[in-house]
Design a protein around this motif. Sequence first.
Motif, PDB file in Angstrom:
ATOM      1  N   GLY A  71       8.373   3.876  -2.684  1.00 12.75           N
ATOM      2  CA  GLY A  71       8.734   4.878  -1.689  1.00 12.75           C
ATOM      3  C   GLY A  71       9.816   4.385  -0.743  1.00 12.75           C
ATOM      4  N   SER A  72      10.447   5.334  -0.059  1.00  9.69           N
ATOM      5  CA  SER A  72      11.451   5.031   0.966  1.00  9.69           C
ATOM      6  C   SER A  72      10.904   5.464   2.317  1.00  9.69           C
ATOM      7  CB  SER A  72      12.754   5.784   0.679  1.00  9.69           C
ATOM      8  OG  SER A  72      13.313   5.333  -0.536  1.00  9.69           O
ATOM      9  N   ALA A  73      11.201   4.683   3.351  1.00 13.31           N
ATOM     10  CA  ALA A  73      10.623   4.978   4.664  1.00 13.31           C
ATOM     11  C   ALA A  73      11.616   4.757   5.792  1.00 13.31           C
ATOM     12  CB  ALA A  73       9.399   4.099   4.908  1.00 13.31           C
ATOM     13  N   VAL A  74      11.433   5.550   6.835  1.00 17.12           N
ATOM     14  CA  VAL A  74      12.025   5.281   8.140  1.00 17.12           C
ATOM     15  C   VAL A  74      10.860   4.794   8.990  1.00 17.12           C
ATOM     16  CG1 VAL A  74      13.148   6.239  10.177  1.00 17.12           C
ATOM     17  CG2 VAL A  74      13.791   7.069   7.895  1.00 17.12           C
ATOM     18  N   ILE A  75      10.981   3.600   9.543  1.00 17.91           N
ATOM     19  CA  ILE A  75       9.905   2.985  10.313  1.00 17.91           C
ATOM     20  C   ILE A  75      10.319   2.931  11.773  1.00 17.91           C
ATOM     21  CG2 ILE A  75       8.494   0.919  10.599  1.00 17.91           C
ATOM     22  CD1 ILE A  75       9.404   0.338   7.560  1.00 17.91           C
ATOM     23  N   GLU A  76       9.476   3.491  12.631  1.00 14.67           N
ATOM     24  CA  GLU A  76       9.731   3.474  14.074  1.00 14.67           C
ATOM     25  C   GLU A  76       8.717   2.549  14.723  1.00 14.67           C
ATOM     26  OE1 GLU A  76       9.390   7.606  15.060  1.00 14.67           O
ATOM     27  OE2 GLU A  76      11.424   8.034  14.369  1.00 14.67           O
ATOM     28  N   SER A  82       2.725  -0.828  17.913  1.00 17.78           N
ATOM     29  CA  SER A  82       2.419   0.252  16.976  1.00 17.78           C
ATOM     30  C   SER A  82       3.641   0.536  16.104  1.00 17.78           C
ATOM     31  CB  SER A  82       2.005   1.512  17.741  1.00 17.78           C
ATOM     32  OG  SER A  82       3.091   1.969  18.535  1.00 17.78           O
ATOM     33  N   MET A  83       3.418   1.245  14.992  1.00 15.30           N
ATOM     34  CA  MET A  83       4.491   1.654  14.094  1.00 15.30           C
ATOM     35  C   MET A  83       4.170   3.036  13.555  1.00 15.30           C
ATOM     36  SD  MET A  83       5.289  -1.498  11.471  1.00 15.30           S
ATOM     37  CE  MET A  83       3.613  -1.731  10.912  1.00 15.30           C
ATOM     38  N   VAL A  84       5.210   3.786  13.216  1.00 15.21           N
ATOM     39  CA  VAL A  84       5.057   5.037  12.478  1.00 15.21           C
ATOM     40  C   VAL A  84       6.011   4.965  11.291  1.00 15.21           C
ATOM     41  CG1 VAL A  84       5.240   7.546  12.504  1.00 15.21           C
ATOM     42  CG2 VAL A  84       4.461   6.333  14.559  1.00 15.21           C
ATOM     43  N   TRP A  85       5.455   5.145  10.095  1.00 17.47           N
ATOM     44  CA  TRP A  85       6.258   5.184   8.876  1.00 17.47           C
ATOM     45  C   TRP A  85       6.398   6.639   8.456  1.00 17.47           C
ATOM     46  CZ3 TRP A  85       4.978   1.007   4.689  1.00 17.47           C
ATOM     47  CH2 TRP A  85       4.901  -0.253   5.276  1.00 17.47           C
ATOM     48  N   HIS A  86       7.619   7.126   8.299  1.00 18.51           N
ATOM     49  CA  HIS A  86       7.905   8.442   7.748  1.00 18.51           C
ATOM     50  C   HIS A  86       8.360   8.176   6.314  1.00 18.51           C
ATOM     51  CE1 HIS A  86       7.788  10.165  11.806  1.00 18.51           C
ATOM     52  NE2 HIS A  86       8.393   9.046  12.164  1.00 18.51           N
ATOM     53  N   VAL A  87       7.537   8.594   5.336  1.00 16.80           N
ATOM     54  CA  VAL A  87       7.722   8.136   3.962  1.00 16.80           C
ATOM     55  C   VAL A  87       7.959   9.298   3.003  1.00 16.80           C
ATOM     56  CG1 VAL A  87       6.754   6.693   2.122  1.00 16.80           C
ATOM     57  CG2 VAL A  87       6.080   6.282   4.496  1.00 16.80           C
ATOM     58  N   VAL A  88       8.817   9.041   2.018  1.00 21.40           N
ATOM     59  CA  VAL A  88       8.995   9.910   0.863  1.00 21.40           C
ATOM     60  C   VAL A  88       8.810   9.022  -0.357  1.00 21.40           C
ATOM     61  CG1 VAL A  88      10.617  11.351  -0.443  1.00 21.40           C
ATOM     62  CG2 VAL A  88      10.601  11.440   2.066  1.00 21.40           C
ATOM     63  N   GLY A  89       7.891   9.420  -1.242  1.00 19.65           N
ATOM     64  CA  GLY A  89       7.651   8.660  -2.462  1.00 19.65           C
ATOM     65  C   GLY A  89       6.422   7.787  -2.359  1.00 19.65           C
ATOM     66  N   PRO A  90       6.135   7.045  -3.428  1.00 18.31           N
ATOM     67  CA  PRO A  90       4.868   6.329  -3.521  1.00 18.31           C
ATOM     68  C   PRO A  90       4.829   4.999  -2.761  1.00 18.31           C
ATOM     69  CG  PRO A  90       6.140   5.975  -5.517  1.00 18.31           C
ATOM     70  CD  PRO A  90       6.926   6.943  -4.671  1.00 18.31           C
ATOM     71  N   VAL A  91       3.658   4.715  -2.194  1.00 19.60           N
ATOM     72  CA  VAL A  91       3.343   3.392  -1.642  1.00 19.60           C
ATOM     73  C   VAL A  91       1.931   3.032  -2.074  1.00 19.60           C
ATOM     74  CG1 VAL A  91       4.843   3.607   0.393  1.00 19.60           C
ATOM     75  CG2 VAL A  91       2.421   4.211   0.570  1.00 19.60           C
ATOM     76  N   ILE A  92       1.579   1.760  -1.906  1.00 21.10           N
ATOM     77  CA  ILE A  92       0.210   1.303  -2.124  1.00 21.10           C
ATOM     78  C   ILE A  92      -0.353   0.947  -0.752  1.00 21.10           C
ATOM     79  CG2 ILE A  92       0.838  -1.121  -2.555  1.00 21.10           C
ATOM     80  CD1 ILE A  92      -1.429  -1.026  -4.766  1.00 21.10           C
ATOM     81  N   ALA A  93      -1.612   1.293  -0.525  1.00 19.08           N
ATOM     82  CA  ALA A  93      -2.221   1.063   0.787  1.00 19.08           C
ATOM     83  C   ALA A  93      -3.583   0.405   0.617  1.00 19.08           C
ATOM     84  CB  ALA A  93      -2.362   2.379   1.545  1.00 19.08           C
ATOM     85  N   ARG A  94      -3.749  -0.759   1.257  1.00 20.60           N
ATOM     86  CA  ARG A  94      -5.041  -1.467   1.292  1.00 20.60           C
ATOM     87  C   ARG A  94      -5.773  -1.006   2.541  1.00 20.60           C
ATOM     88  NH1 ARG A  94      -2.425  -7.388   1.118  1.00 20.60           N
ATOM     89  NH2 ARG A  94      -1.024  -6.298   2.498  1.00 20.60           N
ATOM     90  N   LEU A  95      -6.916  -0.353   2.366  1.00 23.41           N
ATOM     91  CA  LEU A  95      -7.624   0.213   3.508  1.00 23.41           C
ATOM     92  C   LEU A  95      -9.091  -0.215   3.510  1.00 23.41           C
ATOM     93  CD1 LEU A  95      -6.098   3.815   3.385  1.00 23.41           C
ATOM     94  CD2 LEU A  95      -5.327   1.850   4.741  1.00 23.41           C
TER      95      LEU A  95
END
Length: 140
Positions: A71-76, A82-95
Motif C-alpha cells: 500500500g501507499s500512505a500519507v503519514i501525519e 501520535s500518527m495518522v496513516w491515510h492509506v490506499v492499497g494493502p498493508v499487513i497489521a499485527r494487532l
Amino acid sequence: MPEAIPPSYDAPAGLLCDFPVHWDVTVNQVRTKVVETYPDGKPKRQLATGALFLNVSNAATGASALVDASGSAVIEYGTDGSMVWHVVGPVIARLPAGFSNLPRGLYTIDGVYRIEFSATGFKTVTLVHGTIHNLCGDLG
C-alpha cells in the motif's frame, strides 16, 4: 517514523493467532520521503510507497500464504507521538488483543482507509472502502 517491517518476525501462540506466527519478507522496495517538518526538524508529513511482500506462516503446521502489503500512505505525525496513516492499497497489521479497535489478529487491510495510532500505540482502523481480513483463519 512508520513502523519498520522486520525482515523476519515471530509471534508466540496467543499474541496474534491461536498458533505461533512467522514471516519472512520476500520483497521490500518501500521508500519513504518526509515532505513537511515541524520547526524543530521532526517529521510532520511523510509519504511511503513501494512493493512489500511477505511469506506468512503458521509456525506449528507450516501452512503459509504470500501477502501483498504494498500500500501507499500519507503519514501525519502529531507532536504528542501520535500518527495518522491515510492509506490506499494493502498493508499487513499485527494487532494483539487490547491494542486496536479490531479483535486480536494478523490482518491484511486493503482499499482506502485510515489508521490512527494514539500516543500510547492504540490503533484505530477506519475503512472507507475495501476489506479487512484476519489471516489467522487462513493459516489455522
